[in-house]
Every structure is written in structure tokens, then in C-alpha cells.
Write a protein that holds these residues in place. Structure first.
Motif, PDB file in Angstrom:
ATOM      1  N   CYS A  87       1.466  -1.253   0.097  1.00  0.00           N
ATOM      2  CA  CYS A  87       0.050   0.133  -0.092  1.00  0.00           C
ATOM      3  C   CYS A  87       0.682   1.739   0.009  1.00  0.00           C
ATOM      4  CB  CYS A  87      -1.222  -0.225   1.177  1.00  0.00           C
ATOM      5  SG  CYS A  87      -2.135  -1.416   1.307  1.00  0.00           S
ATOM      6  N   LEU A  88       1.511   1.154   0.950  1.00  0.00           N
ATOM      7  CA  LEU A  88       3.081   2.604   0.896  1.00  0.00           C
ATOM      8  C   LEU A  88       3.283   2.988  -0.400  1.00  0.00           C
ATOM      9  CD1 LEU A  88       4.454   1.931   4.302  1.00  0.00           C
ATOM     10  CD2 LEU A  88       3.099   3.133   3.926  1.00  0.00           C
ATOM     11  N   VAL A  89       3.684   2.022  -0.694  1.00  0.00           N
ATOM     12  CA  VAL A  89       4.485   2.460  -1.926  1.00  0.00           C
ATOM     13  C   VAL A  89       3.081   2.210  -3.468  1.00  0.00           C
ATOM     14  CG1 VAL A  89       5.426   1.199  -4.802  1.00  0.00           C
ATOM     15  CG2 VAL A  89       6.118   0.243  -2.499  1.00  0.00           C
ATOM     16  N   HIS A  90       2.195   2.531  -3.823  1.00  0.00           N
ATOM     17  CA  HIS A  90       1.581   2.667  -4.041  1.00  0.00           C
ATOM     18  C   HIS A  90       0.782   3.862  -3.882  1.00  0.00           C
ATOM     19  CE1 HIS A  90       0.814  -1.476  -5.940  1.00  0.00           C
ATOM     20  NE2 HIS A  90       0.318  -1.392  -6.943  1.00  0.00           N
ATOM     21  N   LEU A  91       0.764   4.477  -2.645  1.00  0.00           N
ATOM     22  CA  LEU A  91       0.085   5.079  -2.613  1.00  0.00           C
ATOM     23  C   LEU A  91       1.048   7.173  -2.176  1.00  0.00           C
ATOM     24  CD1 LEU A  91      -2.371   4.208   0.583  1.00  0.00           C
ATOM     25  CD2 LEU A  91      -2.545   5.077  -2.003  1.00  0.00           C
ATOM     26  N   ILE A  92       2.466   6.534  -1.326  1.00  0.00           N
ATOM     27  CA  ILE A  92       2.766   7.249  -1.158  1.00  0.00           C
ATOM     28  C   ILE A  92       4.724   7.668  -1.329  1.00  0.00           C
ATOM     29  CG2 ILE A  92       1.647   8.408   1.320  1.00  0.00           C
ATOM     30  CD1 ILE A  92       4.631   6.727   2.487  1.00  0.00           C
ATOM     31  N   ASP A  93       4.977   6.731  -3.040  1.00  0.00           N
ATOM     32  CA  ASP A  93       6.267   7.006  -3.464  1.00  0.00           C
ATOM     33  C   ASP A  93       6.650   7.963  -3.977  1.00  0.00           C
ATOM     34  OD1 ASP A  93       4.591   6.350  -4.742  1.00  0.00           O
ATOM     35  OD2 ASP A  93       5.545   5.527  -6.635  1.00  0.00           O
ATOM     36  N   GLY A  94       5.729   8.572  -4.573  1.00  0.00           N
ATOM     37  CA  GLY A  94       6.000  10.111  -5.223  1.00  0.00           C
ATOM     38  C   GLY A  94       5.932  11.385  -4.496  1.00  0.00           C
ATOM     39  N   PHE A  95       5.132  11.232  -3.380  1.00  0.00           N
ATOM     40  CA  PHE A  95       5.524  12.201  -2.297  1.00  0.00           C
ATOM     41  C   PHE A  95       6.588  12.023  -1.276  1.00  0.00           C
ATOM     42  CE2 PHE A  95       5.192  12.594   2.807  1.00  0.00           C
ATOM     43  CZ  PHE A  95       5.106  14.639   2.391  1.00  0.00           C
ATOM     44  N   ILE A  96       6.704  10.787  -1.323  1.00  0.00           N
ATOM     45  CA  ILE A  96       8.617  10.552  -0.327  1.00  0.00           C
ATOM     46  C   ILE A  96       9.130  11.239  -1.377  1.00  0.00           C
ATOM     47  CG2 ILE A  96      10.419   9.778   0.273  1.00  0.00           C
ATOM     48  CD1 ILE A  96       7.801   8.294   1.029  1.00  0.00           C
ATOM     49  N   MET A  97       9.651  11.003  -2.578  1.00  0.00           N
ATOM     50  CA  MET A  97      10.320  11.005  -3.817  1.00  0.00           C
ATOM     51  C   MET A  97      10.150  13.087  -4.130  1.00  0.00           C
ATOM     52  SD  MET A  97      10.986   8.514  -6.716  1.00  0.00           S
ATOM     53  CE  MET A  97       9.028   7.907  -6.292  1.00  0.00           C
ATOM     54  N   ASN A  98       9.094  13.385  -4.302  1.00  0.00           N
ATOM     55  CA  ASN A  98       8.962  14.961  -4.284  1.00  0.00           C
ATOM     56  C   ASN A  98       8.982  16.160  -3.122  1.00  0.00           C
ATOM     57  OD1 ASN A  98       7.747  14.731  -6.510  1.00  0.00           O
ATOM     58  ND2 ASN A  98       5.536  14.587  -5.703  1.00  0.00           N
ATOM     59  N   SER A  99       9.453  15.228  -1.970  1.00  0.00           N
ATOM     60  CA  SER A  99       9.380  15.702  -0.495  1.00  0.00           C
ATOM     61  C   SER A  99      11.308  15.690  -0.808  1.00  0.00           C
ATOM     62  CB  SER A  99       9.001  15.213   0.424  1.00  0.00           C
ATOM     63  OG  SER A  99       8.138  15.170   0.406  1.00  0.00           O
ATOM     64  N   LEU A 129      17.920   6.643  -9.931  1.00  0.00           N
ATOM     65  CA  LEU A 129      18.810   5.894  -8.931  1.00  0.00           C
ATOM     66  C   LEU A 129      19.254   6.172  -7.743  1.00  0.00           C
ATOM     67  CD1 LEU A 129      19.893   2.920  -8.509  1.00  0.00           C
ATOM     68  CD2 LEU A 129      22.503   3.283  -9.490  1.00  0.00           C
ATOM     69  N   LEU A 130      19.343   7.587  -7.142  1.00  0.00           N
ATOM     70  CA  LEU A 130      20.036   8.003  -5.521  1.00  0.00           C
ATOM     71  C   LEU A 130      18.511   8.043  -5.293  1.00  0.00           C
ATOM     72  CD1 LEU A 130      22.844   9.622  -6.633  1.00  0.00           C
ATOM     73  CD2 LEU A 130      22.648   7.939  -5.488  1.00  0.00           C
ATOM     74  N   VAL A 131      17.444   9.356  -5.703  1.00  0.00           N
ATOM     75  CA  VAL A 131      16.109   9.827  -5.196  1.00  0.00           C
ATOM     76  C   VAL A 131      15.531   7.511  -4.469  1.00  0.00           C
ATOM     77  CG1 VAL A 131      14.812   9.915  -7.087  1.00  0.00           C
ATOM     78  CG2 VAL A 131      14.784  11.126  -5.425  1.00  0.00           C
ATOM     79  N   GLY A 132      15.117   7.352  -5.908  1.00  0.00           N
ATOM     80  CA  GLY A 132      14.352   5.651  -5.573  1.00  0.00           C
ATOM     81  C   GLY A 132      15.578   4.965  -5.014  1.00  0.00           C
ATOM     82  N   SER A 133      16.284   4.667  -4.534  1.00  0.00           N
ATOM     83  CA  SER A 133      17.572   4.596  -3.136  1.00  0.00           C
ATOM     84  C   SER A 133      17.087   4.977  -1.807  1.00  0.00           C
ATOM     85  CB  SER A 133      18.879   4.573  -3.577  1.00  0.00           C
ATOM     86  OG  SER A 133      19.202   3.466  -4.771  1.00  0.00           O
ATOM     87  N   LEU A 134      17.090   6.070  -1.765  1.00  0.00           N
ATOM     88  CA  LEU A 134      16.125   6.950  -0.199  1.00  0.00           C
ATOM     89  C   LEU A 134      14.705   6.471  -0.374  1.00  0.00           C
ATOM     90  CD1 LEU A 134      18.687  10.160  -0.528  1.00  0.00           C
ATOM     91  CD2 LEU A 134      19.218   8.512   0.833  1.00  0.00           C
ATOM     92  N   THR A 135      14.432   6.574  -1.461  1.00  0.00           N
ATOM     93  CA  THR A 135      12.815   6.671  -1.033  1.00  0.00           C
ATOM     94  C   THR A 135      12.631   4.943  -0.225  1.00  0.00           C
ATOM     95  OG1 THR A 135      12.294   7.730  -2.472  1.00  0.00           O
ATOM     96  CG2 THR A 135      10.813   5.993  -1.876  1.00  0.00           C
ATOM     97  N   ALA A 139      14.855   3.318   1.293  1.00  0.00           N
ATOM     98  CA  ALA A 139      15.747   3.388   2.607  1.00  0.00           C
ATOM     99  C   ALA A 139      13.759   3.845   3.396  1.00  0.00           C
ATOM    100  CB  ALA A 139      16.598   4.353   2.343  1.00  0.00           C
ATOM    101  N   VAL A 140      13.649   4.811   2.796  1.00  0.00           N
ATOM    102  CA  VAL A 140      12.756   5.190   4.274  1.00  0.00           C
ATOM    103  C   VAL A 140      11.681   4.870   4.185  1.00  0.00           C
ATOM    104  CG1 VAL A 140      10.946   7.374   4.354  1.00  0.00           C
ATOM    105  CG2 VAL A 140      13.094   7.950   3.438  1.00  0.00           C
ATOM    106  N   PHE A 141      11.230   3.616   2.947  1.00  0.00           N
ATOM    107  CA  PHE A 141      10.040   2.538   3.263  1.00  0.00           C
ATOM    108  C   PHE A 141      10.713   1.697   3.845  1.00  0.00           C
ATOM    109  CE2 PHE A 141       8.610   3.396  -1.063  1.00  0.00           C
ATOM    110  CZ  PHE A 141       7.085   4.093  -0.561  1.00  0.00           C
ATOM    111  N   TRP A 142      12.034   1.612   4.409  1.00  0.00           N
ATOM    112  CA  TRP A 142      12.458   0.082   4.471  1.00  0.00           C
ATOM    113  C   TRP A 142      12.231   0.490   6.540  1.00  0.00           C
ATOM    114  CZ3 TRP A 142      16.239  -1.148   9.116  1.00  0.00           C
ATOM    115  CH2 TRP A 142      15.880  -2.180   8.699  1.00  0.00           C
ATOM    116  N   VAL A 143      13.061   1.543   6.358  1.00  0.00           N
ATOM    117  CA  VAL A 143      12.581   2.442   8.179  1.00  0.00           C
ATOM    118  C   VAL A 143      11.529   2.777   9.021  1.00  0.00           C
ATOM    119  CG1 VAL A 143      13.355   4.249   9.483  1.00  0.00           C
ATOM    120  CG2 VAL A 143      14.840   3.789   7.844  1.00  0.00           C
ATOM    121  N   LEU A 144      10.524   2.951   8.219  1.00  0.00           N
ATOM    122  CA  LEU A 144       8.858   2.548   8.200  1.00  0.00           C
ATOM    123  C   LEU A 144       8.728   1.274   8.730  1.00  0.00           C
ATOM    124  CD1 LEU A 144       6.950   4.943   5.750  1.00  0.00           C
ATOM    125  CD2 LEU A 144       7.785   5.678   8.254  1.00  0.00           C
TER     126      LEU A 144
END
Length: 382
Positions: A324-336, A356-362, A364-369
Motif C-alpha cells: 500500500c505504501l508504495v502505491h500511495l506515497i512513493d511520489g510524495f516521498i520523492m517530491n519531498s 537511482l539515488l532518489v529511488g534508493s533513498l525512498t 530506505a525511508v520505506f524500510w525504516v518505516l
């Protein structure tokens, strides 16, 4: 199971790395070409690593069912109570799938071909078969594959005058088949015909004519076959076999599935096509699922090498949450990231590596959550 499920969900979220952009930037690089290929679906027949995400997820639903049934029986739940839960779970999965496919649209997008809806449509039947004897389960598996194949064969194959351009398929597309396998051609088969009737029963902004990828609602029937393979694996896991005997069963089942699926394709009986979940695909992808399960079982349960799998376990224990997170807020995180840091930090290695870099950080955010949820024992279950 949690590590295998986590691996599958990681493959899904890794789409954020967009290897295809690096392949486009470096077309002569075989490394990026290889990664891009396995991060995307094949056009029609065949298989990439990415194509194994949905069958693995479905397979693992079957693996988990014997454990779920045993747990509920220990709690003293009656069959009717358990079946009621199965029906609720089915409905939630279907509605959740439709909800996620409707985000960023002007109205509800009634579609039933995605992973959650496909599992939801077949889950009540899986539950009922989970209470049957293995002979009946195998019989149902064979009937599903044979019956689905026969349904396609009995539906008329597209003739020479069929207008493929009207259903989003080039007339000279290299994936067209002739003979018996023509019954499985893209957007000209039984499943496509069913959807041109069924999906137009729901309110839509415009009439449904075809699915651009060739995906179909009726795929839930053979998807049930994939879940039944997982059910057998779950039965074996709970069957009291020693490690070597269990590994032997997994490997033999895996090799048998790969060989049978490939033979069906090569002999012109049935192509290996994920998008309409052909019977040959059930066998072929099921073979890979058994082999992947064998690998994780051998490394984690037999060799006791578990520490390396912890990041995957964190993901796998909250698979619905990450889906659900990937479908709902991936764009929000990258835009942030861009709002607060701009584009420059992500272009330190060149513009080609920005995604590649912004996707990797996104990721990482998902994994920390998910790690935070894991530490607090917050697990979303349906």
C-alpha cells in the motif's frame, strides 16, 4: 516464508530505482541492460525476474494457509467461522486492489487483474480446498489447468480479418501465434472477450475495449492453481519431513514445473504467458516458486544463515503495508526530497543516476518505516 515474501516485495519496490533509465542513458552497457530487463515484464511470452513477483506472492498465500487453518483450529474456531473470515479477507483484498488502482483517477477504476484482486477472487476456493485431502487438491489443480486451457481452445481464434489495431496490438507484432497457440494471442482471446462484457457492467468514463497489457479478470482461475501449488508446499512444510526429504520435494517439484511448462510452449500446446496466466505459465512460474522456496529454506532453516535475511524479514512481515505504501506515497516521498534538497545532490554522479539515488533513498525511508513497525510489533494483517 517471511524472507521469501520480503524478497518478492523488495523486487516490487525496487521499481523505484528505474534501471531502464540507466539502460537508456548507457545503451551499450550489458550490465544495465540485464538489470533493466529483469525489472520489467516481458512483452508477452517468456519470463523475467519481475514476472515472478505476482506468482510468488500468490504461491506464498497458499503456503501460509495450512498454518492459518491449524492456528484457528487450535483456537477452537468452527469451520463456519473460519470460512466467514476467508470471505471477509477475500472482499477486503478485492476492494483494496480496486482502491489502489483508482488513486489519481476521477472515478472508481473497476479492474480485477491486479495482484490483490486476483488473490481475493480465488481465496474462498483456496480455503475450501485447504480442508480437502491432498488427492482432491491435486485433482482440482489438474482440473483448473485443463479446464482453463480447454476454455481458451474452444473460443474461436482470431481470423485473418481480425483488426488487431482496434485492440491495441500491432498487426505485425512478433508475438502473434498461429495454429493451436493462436487461441492465446493478445486481446483476441477468451479472457479479453469476457472483459469486454464484464468490465462494461461497471460505471466507466468510456467503454472498455481492451487492456493495454493484455491482462484479464479471468486470470484469477489459473492463479488459484498457483496458490494450490503453494498449498502443497505448506502441507509438506507441516508434514513432518526431515530437511533433506523436504528439500528434495521442493527441488523435484520445481524442476518438474519448469520442464512441463517449457514443453507445453515448445510443443505448441500452450504458451508461457503471465499476462493471461496460461496453464503453461502456472507450471513454469510454479517451478520457479518451488525452487526459490527451496533456496530460502535451505539457507535459513537448514544452514541456519539467518542474519543476512533480517532486512527481508522486516519487509516480508508487513507485505500488505509496503504494498500500500508504495502505491500511495512513493511520489510524495520523492517530491519531498526535491522540495527540501533540490535536484543537485542527486546528480552528484551525473544526471543519469539521479533516479537511482532518489529511488534508493525512498526505498530506505520505506524500510525504516517497516523497521519501526517491526520493533513495535505492528503488523497489518487481513
Amino acid at each position: 516464508m517471511d524472507a521469501y515474501r520480503g524478497f518478492v516485495m523488495f523486487l516490487m519496490t525496487a521499481e523505484l530505482l528505474s534501471f531502464h533509465r540507466l539502460h537508456e542513458a548507457f545503451p551499450d552497457s550489458s550490465f544495465w541492460a540485464f538489470l533493466a530487463h529483469h525489472q520489467d515484464h516481458v512483452e508477452w511470452a517468456g519470463c523475467s525476474l519481475h514476472d515472478l513477483i505476482q506468482p510468488s506472492f500468490s504461491f506464498l498465500v497458499g503456503v501460509a494457509l495450512p498454518y492459518s487453518i491449524a492456528s484457528r483450529q487450535l483456537k477452537g474456531q468452527s469451520f463456519n467461522v473460519q470460512f466467514g473470515h476467508a470471505l471477509r479477507r477475500s472482499l477486503i483484498l478485492i476492494l483494496l486492489g480496486i482502491f489502489l488502482r483508482s488513486t489519481h483517477r476521477e472515478q472508481t477504476n473497476f479492474t480485477f487483474e491486479d495482484t490483490l484482486t486476483q488473490i481475493g477472487l480465488g481465496y474462498p476456493f483456496l480455503f475450501l480446498l485447504g480442508h480437502a485431502r491432498p488427492k482432491i487438491q491435486w485433482g482440482a489443480f489438474a482440473a483448473i489447468l485443463a479446464g482453463y486451457w480447454l476454455m481458451f481452445i474452444l473460443y474461436p481464434a482470431p481470423g485473418a480479418d481480425f483488426v488487431y489495431s482496434a485492440v491495441g496490438v500491432p498487426a505485425d507484432w512478433q508475438e502473434h501465434y498461429t495454429g493451436l497457440m493462436a487461441h492465446f494471442n493478445k486481446n483476441s482471446n477468451l479472457a479479453w472477450a469476457f472483459d469486454t462484457w464484464f468490465l462494461n457492467l461497471f460505471p466507466r468514463p468510456k467503454p472498455f475495449l481492451y487492456n493495454g497489457g493484455g491482462y484479464a479478470t479471468l486470470s484469477f482461475i489459473p492463479t488459484l492453481g498457483t496458490m494450490l501449488l503453494g498449498l502443497q508446499a505448506g502441507n509438506w512444510l507441516r508434514g513432518g519431513f526431515d530437511n533433506q526429504a523436504l528439500l528434495k520435494r521442493f527441488v523435484l517439484a520445481g524442476v518438474a514445473g519448469l520442464v512441463l511448462g517449457t514443453l507445453c510452449h515448445l510443443l505448441g500446446i500452450c504458451p508461457v504467458v503471465k499476462r493471461i496466466w496460461t496453464p503453461a505459465w502456472v507450471l513454469f512460474s510454479g517451478g520457479w516458486c518451488f525452487l526459490l522456496l527451496a533456496f530460502f529454506y535451505w539457507v535459513i532453516d537448514v544452514r541456519k544463515k539467518r542474519r543476512w535475511a533480517f532486512p527481508l524479514v522486516v519487509i516480508g512481515m508487513n507485505s500488505i503495508a509496503i504494498y500500500c505504501l508504495v502505491h500511495l506515497i512513493d511520489g510524495f516521498i520523492m517530491n519531498s526530497f526535491y522540495i527540501h534538497f533540490g535536484h543537485a545532490p542527486f546528480r552528484i554522479f551525473g544526471e543519469a543516476y539521479e533516479q537511482l539515488l532518489v529511488g534508493s533513498l525512498t526505498l530506505a525511508v520505506f524500510w525504516v518505516l517497516l523497521w519501526w513497525m517491526y520493533r513495535r510489533k505492528l503488523f497489518i494483517r487481513i
